[in-house]
Enzyme design. Structure first.
Site: not given
Ligand code: ATR
Length: 299
Positions: A83, A146
């Site tokens: 994206k 994102g």
């Molecule tokens: P996307 O574009 O799908 O939002 P991303 O930019 O990689 O993907 O963001 C993933 C989100 O999921 C982030 O908010 C991440 O938290 P961090 O910024 O602290 O990394 C969150 N996330 C991923 N795995 C997680 C988990 N097990 N528990 C809580 N938050 C999680």
């Protein structure tokens, strides 16, 4: 009715002379429901289109998208992880795509590639269709990546009383809230950031929420971003818990169910963002019924 079988997922426009060709691009893409959804919209509106799928290698999105449009492709949906690449590729961005920092819908007009983001509008329409009142609501948005950023603008436009963004890394939540500070003020919404762990603390988070949206990637690994202690502050039986992940009852949804709250997965958002893309491409007067497509997908 389209004369193209729904299982023909090729996306080379030269193979489909006389048809407007669209595609979804992502990696991986084999399980995407977008081809089926768009073929149903085409059938409902009695339009003949072909909708295929593309799986560019990581780092090759721009090359693949440019050759798709150069070969006559009319429009493209873009999903994980492209994206941002799609936003960079677009010559012209809609205001909501700029605000979202990402593009999920591309089309070509007079030699220029346009980019929009229909995810947030899709979420809002799905919530409204499920009877959720956003205006004046207290909303908790989990995640600051994102997916969360993409829905902030459309949620704030509905003028909730409060939107709290909680993330594992609080710095990322602070940053996201900073980006939308003025936008929230303009829409009379109180916007705040939290660390996920702050949700355990009843002094920092004294009231439960009307609407809790999980925009983290935690569900993909069968985890919830909410600890057991946070769950008891966040949900009451009148809460609505929405997970952007679809196709399963996630750990987050189970927590909400245990507190007596209503839950939804994100399949409706997927269908509604696709509907917006279809209307952009095919004209706002195209007669489609996203809720019936959603029911068909659920059976
Ligand atoms: P996307 O574009 O799908 O939002 P991303 O930019 O990689 O993907 O963001 C993933 C989100 O999921 C982030 O908010 C991440 O938290 P961090 O910024 O602290 O990394 C969150 N996330 C991923 N795995 C997680 C988990 N097990 N528990 C809580 N938050 C999680």
């Amino acid at each position: 009715m389209s004369s193209i079988p729904a299982n023909d997922l090729h996306a080379d426009p030269s193979r489909f002379p006389g048809l407007d060709v669209y595609a979804v691009a992502g990696n991986p893409i084999s399980h995407s429901k977008s081809p089926a959804i768009h073929q149903r919209f085409a059938e409902q509106s009695k339009q003949a289109i072909h909708y295929g799928r593309l799986q560019p290698a990581i780092g090759e999105f721009a090359k693949v998208a440019k050759s798709f449009f150069a070969a006559g492709g009319k429009g493209m949906n873009v999903t994980v992880p492209f994206k941002l690449d799609a936003q960079v590729l677009a010559d012209v961005l809609t205001p909501r795509a700029k605000l979202a920092g990402a593009v999920n819908t591309l089309w070509i007009k007079e030699g220029k590639i346009y980019g929009d983001n229909t995810d947030g509008a899709g979420l809002v329409r799905d919530l409204v269709a499920q009877g959720i009142q956003i205006r004046g609501a207290r909303i908790l948005l989990l995640g600051a990546g994102g997916a969360a950023r993409g829905v902030m603008g459309p949620l704030l436009e509905q003028e909730p009383a409060q939107l709290i963004v909680a993330n594992r890394s609080s710095a990322k939540a602070d940053e996201l809230v900073g980006l939308f500070h003025d936008f929230a003020n303009n829409h009379h919404a109180q916007l705040e950031s939290r660390a996920l762990l702050d949700l355990e603390d009843q002094i920092k988070t004294p009231l439960a929420f009307d609407l809790v949206i999980n925009a983290t990637a935690a569900g993909l690994s069968d985890q919830s971003p909410l600890t057991a202690q946070a769950v008891s502050h966040v949900f009451v039986p009148s809460s609505f818990a929405y997970d952007m992940v679809y196709g399963k009852t996630t750990a987050f949804m189970q927590q909400a169910l245990h507190r007596g709250a209503r839950v939804s997965d994100g399949l409706g958002m997927l269908v509604e963002q696709a509907a917006d893309a279809f209307l952009i491409w095919r004209g706002a007067d195209a007669s489609i019924d996203p809720r019936s497509v959603l029911s068909e997908l659920r059976t």
